[in-house]
Design an enzyme around this catalytic site. Structure first.
Site, PDB file in Angstrom:
ATOM      1  CE1 TYR A 104      -2.847   7.612  -2.877  1.00 48.72           C
ATOM      2  CE2 TYR A 104      -2.111   9.300  -4.404  1.00 48.72           C
ATOM      3  CZ  TYR A 104      -2.219   7.980  -4.052  1.00 48.72           C
ATOM      4  OH  TYR A 104      -1.673   7.015  -4.870  1.00 48.72           O
ATOM      5  CB  ALA A 141     -16.048   1.211  -0.277  1.00 50.24           C
ATOM      6  CB  SER A 166     -12.292   6.856  -9.399  1.00 50.27           C
ATOM      7  OG  SER A 166     -11.129   6.435  -8.761  1.00 50.27           O
ATOM      8  CG  ASP A 207      -6.358   2.121  -7.384  1.00 48.55           C
ATOM      9  OD1 ASP A 207      -5.697   1.283  -6.766  1.00 48.55           O
ATOM     10  OD2 ASP A 207      -6.760   3.182  -6.884  1.00 48.55           O
ATOM     11  CD  GLU A 248      -3.108  -0.362   0.031  1.00 45.22           C
ATOM     12  OE1 GLU A 248      -3.076  -0.039  -1.179  1.00 45.22           O
ATOM     13  OE2 GLU A 248      -3.775  -1.314   0.461  1.00 45.22           O
ATOM     14  CB  SER A 294     -24.566   8.758 -13.987  1.00 48.92           C
ATOM     15  OG  SER A 294     -24.731   8.223 -12.682  1.00 48.92           O
ATOM     16  CB  THR A 339       4.489   0.264  -2.565  1.00 48.67           C
ATOM     17  OG1 THR A 339       3.330  -0.498  -2.910  1.00 48.67           O
ATOM     18  CG2 THR A 339       4.873  -0.031  -1.138  1.00 48.67           C
ATOM     19  CG  ASP A 340       0.481   2.923  -6.490  1.00 55.27           C
ATOM     20  OD1 ASP A 340       0.734   3.722  -5.561  1.00 55.27           O
ATOM     21  OD2 ASP A 340      -0.641   2.858  -7.047  1.00 55.27           O
TER      22      ASP A 340
END
Ligand code: GLA
Length: 393
Positions: A222, A123, A128, A172, A34, A68, A36-37
């Protein structure tokens, strides 16, 4: 799933009176690795059985619309300049993808698109990425653009950086597009080399516990973490010119220059440097079928994310602590960017229901919130569900 597919299909034909192409794009889990990317490290994600589904077809009247289902809202798209919008927020994930295709002169023609899904928002399951990747994939298929998968992954990441404002890593989007049924992906985020490793859980299953909280400032925190890591690299680079990211930093280097690194920067770097190593060891555990050792590392990761990287929150910490009361849980930790979202737990199958009801009750008593639990399975990445010959150009 079948129902969702039917629902999206029905909504499309009702709105646009045409047979669409159907594409599904999954959310992701991450077993370990986590934050780390974006430090050129390793991650171990997988695509899951929660999808966003897209129905898309060329438009006959020269206008393009995206609808949507969740928000019951549609936008008209200007194909000449798909610029960022103030509102609705969901549109930007899609417009960011489209923008690049238009900029690069790809033959994107007027289209109509309807989408909706079951990847819970906020969550930490990367709804996204599923949105960006599914849309990029759908346009690629519809207009036979022949964009390689890895390029779709990068276009989706670009949309997140420039249209959603989060300087995310590649994990992701990579997991959503490249996922493989029953396998985790061991991805080297520096070279983008990867290998699939069978996720043989034997008598165990993966349970996600959703705190149902998403604390404010997630995105700015972030980006701050990312900057703190870069600050650490810049300071160490003075002594080790060859390093370009925390991937190149050894624990000894951090110790030697601890005094020169601001306290928080030192903590952030310490976490990342050890997590990058931990993923490599965890991958060996998995190859050896040693799930117990693997689970222990998940707890270590959580500890680091909570104390050193400071991206956890009291709700996530609570759920991880509670999981320790179950000897049938091999490992648990917060997953994804943090500040809310889900914990990921590896637990003996026959204890899962008891575990979920225990945690639900304890969590409600502590926070007056109804936690949500998901038993997930690992699925194929973004793919076409059905092709209608009429919809393909
Ligand atoms: C978010 C980002 C990813 C990754 C994780 C933390 O999900 O989108 O790129 O950095 O947080 O591991």
């Amino acid at each position: 799933m079948q129902n969702l597919e039917q629902e999206i299909h029905a909504r499309f034909t009702q709105l646009f009176n045409k047979e669409p192409l159907l594409v599904r794009s999954p959310g992701r889990i991450n077993l370990i690795g986590e934050h780390t990317d974006y430090n050129d490290g390793f991650v171990m994600p997988a695509a899951i059985d929660k999808d966003i589904i897209f129905a898309i077809a060329p438009s006959d009247n020269g206008e393009s619309y995206i609808y949507s289902v969740k928000y019951d809202e549609r936008i008209k798209v200007d194909l000449k300049s798909p610029e960022k919008v103030e509102d609705p927020a969901w549109a930007n994930y899609l417009l960011g993808v489209l923008h690049q295709m238009v900029e690069e002169g790809m033959p994107v023609k007027p289209f109509n698109c309807v989408f909706g899904g079951e990847v819970p928002l906020g969550a930490g399951l990367s709804s996204s990425a599923a949105l960006e990747c599914g849309f990029a994939f759908a346009l690629n298929e519809l207009f036979a653009l022949k964009i390689p998968k890895i390029r779709l992954v990068k276009m989706a990441q670009w949309a997140e950086h420039h249209y959603a404002g989060v300087k995310c890593g590649i994990m992701d989007q990579f997991a959503s597009v490249m996922g493989k049924e029953g396998h985790v992906i061991l991805l080297d985020c520096r070279s983008l080399e990867y290998r699939y490793s069978p996720m043989d859980l034997k008598d165990f299953i993966i349970v996600l516990c959703d705190t149902k909280v998403k604390h404010k400032l997630v995105d700015s925190e972030y980006n701050t973490r990312r900057n703190e890591c870069e600050t650490g690299v810049a300071i160490l680079k003075k002594y080790y010119p060859e390093i370009t990211s925390l991937r190149d930093v050894k624990p000894e280097m951090l110790e030697k220059h601890k005094a020169e690194l601001p306290g928080k920067v030192y903590n952030r770097c310490t976490y990342v440097v050890s997590e990058i190593r931990r993923v490599q060891q965890a991958s060996r555990d998995l190859d050896a079928g040693d799930l117990v050792a693997f689970g222990k590392k998940m707890y270590e990761t959580h500890e680091g994310l909570s104390k050193l990287y400071e991206v956890s929150c009291k709700e996530l910490d609570f759920l991880v602590e509670e999981s320790k009361k179950f000897d049938k849980v091999l490992g648990a930790r917060m997953m994804g960017g943090g500040f809310g979202g889900c914990t990921i737990n590896i637990i003996k199958k026959d204890a899962a229901d008891r575990f979920i009801s225990h945690l639900t009750k304890a969590y409600r008593e502590a926070f007056s919130i109804d936690m949500r639990a998901y038993k997930v399975s690992i699925r194929e990445g973004t793919s076409v569900l059905s092709k209608s010959p009429a919809s393909i150009i």
